[in-house]
Write an enzyme that holds these catalytic residues in place. Structure first.
Site, mmCIF file in Angstrom:
data_model
loop_
_atom_site.group_PDB
_atom_site.id
_atom_site.type_symbol
_atom_site.label_atom_id
_atom_site.label_comp_id
_atom_site.label_asym_id
_atom_site.label_seq_id
_atom_site.Cartn_x
_atom_site.Cartn_y
_atom_site.Cartn_z
ATOM 1 N N THR A 131 76.837 65.240 65.230
ATOM 2 C CA THR A 131 76.789 63.839 64.816
ATOM 3 C C THR A 131 78.089 63.414 64.123
ATOM 4 O O THR A 131 78.803 64.263 63.565
ATOM 5 C CB THR A 131 75.606 63.653 63.835
ATOM 6 O OG1 THR A 131 75.748 62.420 63.149
ATOM 7 C CG2 THR A 131 75.572 64.744 62.762
ATOM 8 N N ASP A 132 78.356 62.112 64.117
ATOM 9 C CA ASP A 132 79.522 61.611 63.372
ATOM 10 C C ASP A 132 79.294 61.686 61.862
ATOM 11 O O ASP A 132 80.238 61.550 61.077
ATOM 12 C CB ASP A 132 79.857 60.167 63.794
ATOM 13 C CG ASP A 132 78.738 59.171 63.525
ATOM 14 O OD1 ASP A 132 77.628 59.581 63.128
ATOM 15 O OD2 ASP A 132 78.970 57.950 63.732
ATOM 16 N N GLU A 133 78.037 61.921 61.442
ATOM 17 C CA GLU A 133 77.743 61.901 60.004
ATOM 18 C C GLU A 133 78.408 63.062 59.261
ATOM 19 O O GLU A 133 78.540 63.024 58.040
ATOM 20 C CB GLU A 133 76.221 61.877 59.774
ATOM 21 C CG GLU A 133 75.599 60.674 60.463
ATOM 22 C CD GLU A 133 74.151 60.380 60.084
ATOM 23 O OE1 GLU A 133 73.724 60.757 58.978
ATOM 24 O OE2 GLU A 133 73.450 59.758 60.904
ATOM 25 N N TYR A 156 71.090 66.211 55.519
ATOM 26 C CA TYR A 156 71.121 66.256 56.983
ATOM 27 C C TYR A 156 72.538 66.537 57.480
ATOM 28 O O TYR A 156 72.774 67.486 58.234
ATOM 29 C CB TYR A 156 70.608 64.928 57.573
ATOM 30 C CG TYR A 156 70.950 64.738 59.041
ATOM 31 C CD1 TYR A 156 70.446 65.603 60.010
ATOM 32 C CD2 TYR A 156 71.794 63.698 59.468
ATOM 33 C CE1 TYR A 156 70.771 65.437 61.361
ATOM 34 C CE2 TYR A 156 72.116 63.528 60.800
ATOM 35 C CZ TYR A 156 71.600 64.400 61.752
ATOM 36 O OH TYR A 156 71.920 64.245 63.080
ATOM 37 N N LYS A 160 74.196 69.778 59.503
ATOM 38 C CA LYS A 160 74.847 69.659 60.820
ATOM 39 C C LYS A 160 76.303 70.146 60.723
ATOM 40 O O LYS A 160 76.798 70.831 61.621
ATOM 41 C CB LYS A 160 74.813 68.213 61.325
ATOM 42 C CG LYS A 160 73.452 67.697 61.728
ATOM 43 C CD LYS A 160 72.837 68.430 62.915
ATOM 44 C CE LYS A 160 73.523 68.145 64.230
ATOM 45 N NZ LYS A 160 72.790 68.761 65.373
HETATM 46 P P1 NAD Z 1 64.797 64.114 67.390
HETATM 47 O O1 NAD Z 1 64.413 64.340 65.966
HETATM 48 O O2 NAD Z 1 64.270 62.928 68.122
HETATM 49 O O3 NAD Z 1 64.399 65.385 68.267
HETATM 50 C C1 NAD Z 1 64.610 66.705 67.822
HETATM 51 C C2 NAD Z 1 63.831 67.638 68.756
HETATM 52 O O4 NAD Z 1 64.050 68.994 68.297
HETATM 53 C C3 NAD Z 1 62.312 67.405 68.740
HETATM 54 O O5 NAD Z 1 61.807 67.414 70.051
HETATM 55 C C4 NAD Z 1 61.784 68.585 67.938
HETATM 56 O O6 NAD Z 1 60.475 68.978 68.328
HETATM 57 C C5 NAD Z 1 62.805 69.671 68.249
HETATM 58 N N1 NAD Z 1 62.873 70.709 67.218
HETATM 59 C C6 NAD Z 1 62.963 70.528 65.871
HETATM 60 N N2 NAD Z 1 62.979 71.723 65.240
HETATM 61 C C7 NAD Z 1 62.928 72.675 66.210
HETATM 62 C C8 NAD Z 1 62.924 74.102 66.193
HETATM 63 N N3 NAD Z 1 62.972 74.786 65.047
HETATM 64 N N4 NAD Z 1 62.874 74.760 67.384
HETATM 65 C C9 NAD Z 1 62.815 74.069 68.557
HETATM 66 N N5 NAD Z 1 62.792 72.726 68.630
HETATM 67 C C10 NAD Z 1 62.853 72.036 67.468
HETATM 68 O O7 NAD Z 1 66.395 64.144 67.389
HETATM 69 P P2 NAD Z 1 67.428 63.317 68.271
HETATM 70 O O8 NAD Z 1 67.660 62.014 67.642
HETATM 71 O O9 NAD Z 1 67.023 63.402 69.689
HETATM 72 O O10 NAD Z 1 68.742 64.202 68.057
HETATM 73 C C11 NAD Z 1 69.041 65.299 68.917
HETATM 74 C C12 NAD Z 1 70.338 65.935 68.469
HETATM 75 O O11 NAD Z 1 71.384 64.973 68.515
HETATM 76 C C13 NAD Z 1 70.297 66.463 67.042
HETATM 77 O O12 NAD Z 1 71.013 67.680 67.011
HETATM 78 C C14 NAD Z 1 70.997 65.380 66.233
HETATM 79 O O13 NAD Z 1 71.621 65.927 65.093
HETATM 80 C C15 NAD Z 1 72.017 64.895 67.238
HETATM 81 N N6 NAD Z 1 72.438 63.485 67.078
HETATM 82 C C16 NAD Z 1 71.512 62.487 66.950
HETATM 83 C C17 NAD Z 1 71.938 61.165 66.848
HETATM 84 C C18 NAD Z 1 70.952 60.023 66.759
HETATM 85 O O14 NAD Z 1 71.355 58.889 66.540
HETATM 86 N N7 NAD Z 1 69.662 60.246 66.943
HETATM 87 C C19 NAD Z 1 73.297 60.874 66.838
HETATM 88 C C20 NAD Z 1 74.223 61.923 66.968
HETATM 89 C C21 NAD Z 1 73.774 63.223 67.087
HETATM 90 P P1 TYD Z 2 68.613 55.516 60.539
HETATM 91 O O1 TYD Z 2 68.052 54.959 61.804
HETATM 92 O O2 TYD Z 2 67.729 56.341 59.664
HETATM 93 O O3 TYD Z 2 69.923 56.360 60.955
HETATM 94 P P2 TYD Z 2 71.093 57.014 60.011
HETATM 95 O O4 TYD Z 2 70.664 56.989 58.608
HETATM 96 O O5 TYD Z 2 71.195 58.408 60.545
HETATM 97 O O6 TYD Z 2 72.310 56.208 60.288
HETATM 98 O O7 TYD Z 2 69.180 54.330 59.671
HETATM 99 C C1 TYD Z 2 70.162 53.440 60.178
HETATM 100 C C2 TYD Z 2 70.595 52.521 59.046
HETATM 101 O O8 TYD Z 2 69.484 51.676 58.700
HETATM 102 C C3 TYD Z 2 70.975 53.251 57.781
HETATM 103 O O9 TYD Z 2 72.045 52.573 57.156
HETATM 104 C C4 TYD Z 2 69.726 53.169 56.918
HETATM 105 C C5 TYD Z 2 69.110 51.837 57.313
HETATM 106 N N1 TYD Z 2 67.630 51.779 57.260
HETATM 107 C C6 TYD Z 2 67.012 50.733 56.577
HETATM 108 O O10 TYD Z 2 67.655 49.840 56.009
HETATM 109 N N2 TYD Z 2 65.640 50.701 56.555
HETATM 110 C C7 TYD Z 2 64.876 51.660 57.161
HETATM 111 O O11 TYD Z 2 63.627 51.600 57.080
HETATM 112 C C8 TYD Z 2 65.532 52.723 57.866
HETATM 113 C C9 TYD Z 2 64.734 53.808 58.557
HETATM 114 C C10 TYD Z 2 66.916 52.730 57.883
#
Ligand code: NAD
Ligand code: TYD
Length: 350
Positions: A131-133, A156, A160
């Site tokens: 992630t970019d975070e 988080y 990562k």
């Molecule tokens: P998500 O939370 O929707 O899905 C995570 C999946 O991992 C779920 O299906 C869960 O059951 C599985 N999981 C969790 N713990 C596990 C374990 N111990 N063993 C096996 N499976 C397990 O997450 P997402 O949003 O799809 O993100 C996927 C990846 O992309 C993550 O690594 C996250 O850090 C990265 N990512 C997410 C975003 C975003 O905006 N969502 C952005 C950049 C990177």
């Molecule tokens: P989120 O979807 O949790 O992603 P991330 O924190 O990983 O960027 O949140 C996106 C943005 O929205 C973040 O600045 C937090 C804000 N946010 C709210 O203001 N209210 C909410 O209920 C949630 C879940 C997020």
């Protein structure tokens, strides 16, 4: 057949990656390992669950015995690692779970890949999705580049960042062929409705308050999830071993402005008078340590590998909102918890 282990394939981004690979590459055998935590939902994969080149395994990436068995049984040649705990708010209440899954789980996979492949690293790949975070929080100016120093600020992002460091350590120390990509915030179909966009769509639909953290001034850089999946496809096939790539769409939004767009589109789609949904906006206590701004520069990915986002945000958000409104049963099953029964029904498991 090339045997590819995808972890976390029942989650939001993972399900789009699994569907893309299973459908586009019939000569790949996709083994999806997912623990089905609260975030994993097999309904996301119903379109491909009976495909011949697809196998689902319910299990934990931290389970060393299971990971060893999977590598051996399926002769795994590549890993696309997405499984993680992914919600910042949950990491604030339960940091240990994040350290365990995101750090120890990644280490478990890395170590097994090293052990299984050490006599011949050729044509092997450990592709880690990050992630970019990990780069921390930006001020008004600038972008995250691939060489921006890591400065994670939430449990988080710290977990990562640590997992990314382990991937680089395995590459440097043991020669494990690895690639890392760091992506911006994703949005689109199948996202668990605890994250901003699906939560707010669901709340507007049900006339519930929209909890805006702080003053709503934080900025996120949003990318449509299918564009992320396409980027993963491109990097998997064309990326340089040992390299890292940033993925993003140059699409920054202040939370409150984004929320107003969602409100407007929802009013139109639900046939409500303009301004109705905005009245649900409720400012609440800010998230602890809330990162102010994320912005990704993905020029390297464009210049080196030719990837660009395909969707403009206006089209993407419209498509996303339509998906949640058209897939009422999906949302309903999550809200009621019924999605947890899908595994039992489909896989006749306990
Ligand atoms: P998500 O939370 O929707 O899905 C995570 C999946 O991992 C779920 O299906 C869960 O059951 C599985 N999981 C969790 N713990 C596990 C374990 N111990 N063993 C096996 N499976 C397990 O997450 P997402 O949003 O799809 O993100 C996927 C990846 O992309 C993550 O690594 C996250 O850090 C990265 N990512 C997410 C975003 C975003 O905006 N969502 C952005 C950049 C990177
Ligand atoms: P989120 O979807 O949790 O992603 P991330 O924190 O990983 O960027 O949140 C996106 C943005 O929205 C973040 O600045 C937090 C804000 N946010 C709210 O203001 N209210 C909410 O209920 C949630 C879940 C997020």
């Amino acid at each position: 057949m090339k045997n590819i282990l995808i972890t976390g394939g029942a989650g939001f981004i993972g399900c789009h990656v699994v569907k893309l690979f299973v459908e586009k590459y019939p000569n790949y055998h996709i083994i999806n390992l997912d623990l089905l935590t609260y975030a994993g939902n097999l309904e996301n994969l119903s379109a491909i669950e009976h495909s011949e080149n697809y196998t689902f395994i319910k299990g934990d990436i931290c389970d060393r015995g299971l990971i060893k068995e999977i590598f051996k049984k399926y002769a795994i040649e590549a890993v696309i690692h997405l499984a993680a705990e992914s919600h910042v708010d949950r990491s604030i209440t339960n940091p240990f779970e994040f350290a365990n899954t995101n750090i120890m789980g990644t280490l478990t996979l890395l170590n097994q890949a090293k052990e299984s492949w050490k006599n011949n690293f050729e044509d092997k790949l450990f592709y880690h999705i990050s992630t970019d975070e990990v780069f921390g929080s930006l001020g008004d100016e600038g972008f995250f580049l691939e060489d921006t120093p890591y400065d994670p600020k939430s449990p988080y992002s710290a977990s990562k960042a640590s997992s990314d460091h382990f991937v680089r350590a395995y590459q440097n120390t043991y020669g494990l062929p690895a690639i890392i990509t760091n992506c911006s915030n994703n949005y689109g179909p199948n996202q668990f409705p605890e994250k901003l966009i699906p939560l707010f769509i669901n709340n507007i639909k049900n006339n519930k308050p929209l909890p805006v953290y702080g003053e709503g001034l934080n900025i996120r850089d949003w990318l449509f999830v299918e564009d992320h999946a396409r980027a993963i496809d491109v990097v998997f096939h064309k990326g340089t071993i040992g390299d890292t790539y940033n993925i993003g769409g140059f699409n920054e939004w202040k939370n409150i402005d984004l929320i107003k767009v969602i409100c407007k589109v929802m009013d139109t789609k639900l046939g409500r008078e303009e301004g109705t949904s905005e009245k649900l906006i409720t400012y609440v206590t800010d998230r602890a340590g809330h990162d102010m701004r994320y912005a990704i520069d993905s020029t390297k990915l464009k210049d080196n590998l030719g990837w660009e986002p395909s969707l403009q945000f206006e089209e993407g958000i419209e498509k996303t909102i339509s998906w949640y409104l058209d897939n009422e049963a999906w949302l309903h099953n999550i809200v009621t918890g019924d999605y947890k029964d899908y595994y039992k029904k489909q896989y006749a498991a306990d």
